[in-house]
Design a protein around this motif. Sequence first.
Motif, PDB file in Angstrom:
ATOM      1  N   GLN A 145       0.797  -1.220   0.000  1.00 50.32           N
ATOM      2  CA  GLN A 145       0.000   0.000   0.000  1.00 50.32           C
ATOM      3  C   GLN A 145       0.832   1.273   0.000  1.00 50.32           C
ATOM      4  N   GLY A 146       2.067   1.196   0.526  1.00 52.37           N
ATOM      5  CA  GLY A 146       2.891   2.401   0.598  1.00 52.37           C
ATOM      6  C   GLY A 146       4.358   2.071   0.442  1.00 52.37           C
ATOM      7  N   LEU A 147       5.098   2.960  -0.211  1.00 53.09           N
ATOM      8  CA  LEU A 147       6.525   2.749  -0.446  1.00 53.09           C
ATOM      9  C   LEU A 147       7.317   3.295   0.729  1.00 53.09           C
ATOM     10  N   GLY A 190      12.434   1.705   0.568  1.00 53.97           N
ATOM     11  CA  GLY A 190      12.791   1.152  -0.725  1.00 53.97           C
ATOM     12  C   GLY A 190      11.935   0.004  -1.212  1.00 53.97           C
ATOM     13  N   ARG A 191      10.873  -0.330  -0.498  1.00 50.56           N
ATOM     14  CA  ARG A 191       9.986  -1.393  -0.984  1.00 50.56           C
ATOM     15  C   ARG A 191       8.544  -1.119  -0.564  1.00 50.56           C
ATOM     16  N   TRP A 192       7.631  -1.758  -1.272  1.00 52.97           N
ATOM     17  CA  TRP A 192       6.214  -1.563  -1.007  1.00 52.97           C
ATOM     18  C   TRP A 192       5.812  -2.334   0.250  1.00 52.97           C
ATOM     19  N   GLN A 193       5.132  -1.634   1.152  1.00 49.46           N
ATOM     20  CA  GLN A 193       4.792  -2.197   2.454  1.00 49.46           C
ATOM     21  C   GLN A 193       3.282  -2.404   2.583  1.00 49.46           C
ATOM     22  N   ASP A 194       2.927  -3.437   3.350  1.00 53.21           N
ATOM     23  CA  ASP A 194       1.521  -3.732   3.616  1.00 53.21           C
ATOM     24  C   ASP A 194       0.992  -2.847   4.738  1.00 53.21           C
ATOM     25  N   MET A 195      -0.334  -2.693   4.773  1.00 48.60           N
ATOM     26  CA  MET A 195      -0.994  -1.939   5.844  1.00 48.60           C
ATOM     27  C   MET A 195      -2.146  -2.755   6.403  1.00 48.60           C
ATOM     28  N   TYR A 196      -2.378  -2.597   7.707  1.00 51.00           N
ATOM     29  CA  TYR A 196      -3.564  -3.169   8.335  1.00 51.00           C
ATOM     30  C   TYR A 196      -4.705  -2.158   8.264  1.00 51.00           C
TER      31      TYR A 196
END
Length: 350
Positions: free
Chosen positions: A158-160, A163-169
């Motif tokens: 969900q968000g960069l 340096g990588r795309w991260q998940d969100m709860y």
Amino acid sequence: MPRLIGKTIMLREYRKDDLKQINQFTLDGDVTRGLSNIFMGNHTLERTESFLQYVLTYGGNDAVFWIIAEKETGDYLGQIDVSAIDWTSGIGTLGIVIADCKNHGRGIGTQALALLLDYCFSRMGLRKVELLVFTFNRPGVACYRACGFRVEGKLREQGLRDGRWQDMYRMGVFAREFYASTAANKYRDVLPGYAPARQQNGQVLPGASESPQTYQIPQGFRISQDPGDIDTEKLYTWLSQQSYWARERTREVFQRSLEGSTMVFIVLDPGGSMAGFARVVSDGATMYWVGDLVIFPEFRAQGLGKALCQEITRHPDLTGLTGLLSTADAHGLYQRFGFEETMTTLRKAP
């Protein structure tokens, strides 16, 4: 917005002199790393000033904003808000930031959340508050869990960050869950809605925060039934230009509707200006009808609508009678006072 006073902090209004502190945290990558994507751009002082001016002049009813501050001095610690409020479903979206990393881990966020959620559930009448948080933000997730939030799903990439795309709860909390939480119990002495939301055995009643005991009109406001307190120009202007039900009403019809009403209810602010209005037509024996109920936009999100509904439904001349009204967007509010949707009502247009 009213100030909310906690044990060591308070939630206060925004001030012009908050500008420097607000802008400072937006430039701190360690703080903004865990925040939403809107903080990933170039936050100039002008951009922050524009945001501050927006909050200071905000006149809508779908958001509430506070500064988190030291209780004794009022010094800036961070910000907290509920925005994108959907009054039909009774749901708002939470945002919070503790602006200096040295203040992280002090319990400031948990205390601020407890004050905010108590206000949302016991004064604003929201059913649920929800939020998004990065899965890597373990302290944040722990803080939310302490306030009763539960994970409802995961949004992938969900968000960069880093340096990588991260998940969100996606997390959410209902009133019954908040008042059963460890945070609510810890700060119960400074939460006006806590006691009404609990049974003696410590269990939380479904909808317990809707107890009539919590619908207190804000300090300095009052509700009058004197027709002389009606600001007819303000009321007619709003009904004819802003309402969805009375835009075609002429001034003559408007005046006759006031004169033909059985009773009127006028919400007055501390300075005596009209903050809200409702009128009632009744046969005095079997039924009453509530019409033209409005809290003007600049006075919303303070619990005035609930206080006004309570004043009407508890009026001695109306108790025991069947109440009727029509609404397109405030079902949740009126259901708190016993109004139910029905499929048996017929309507004849003029």
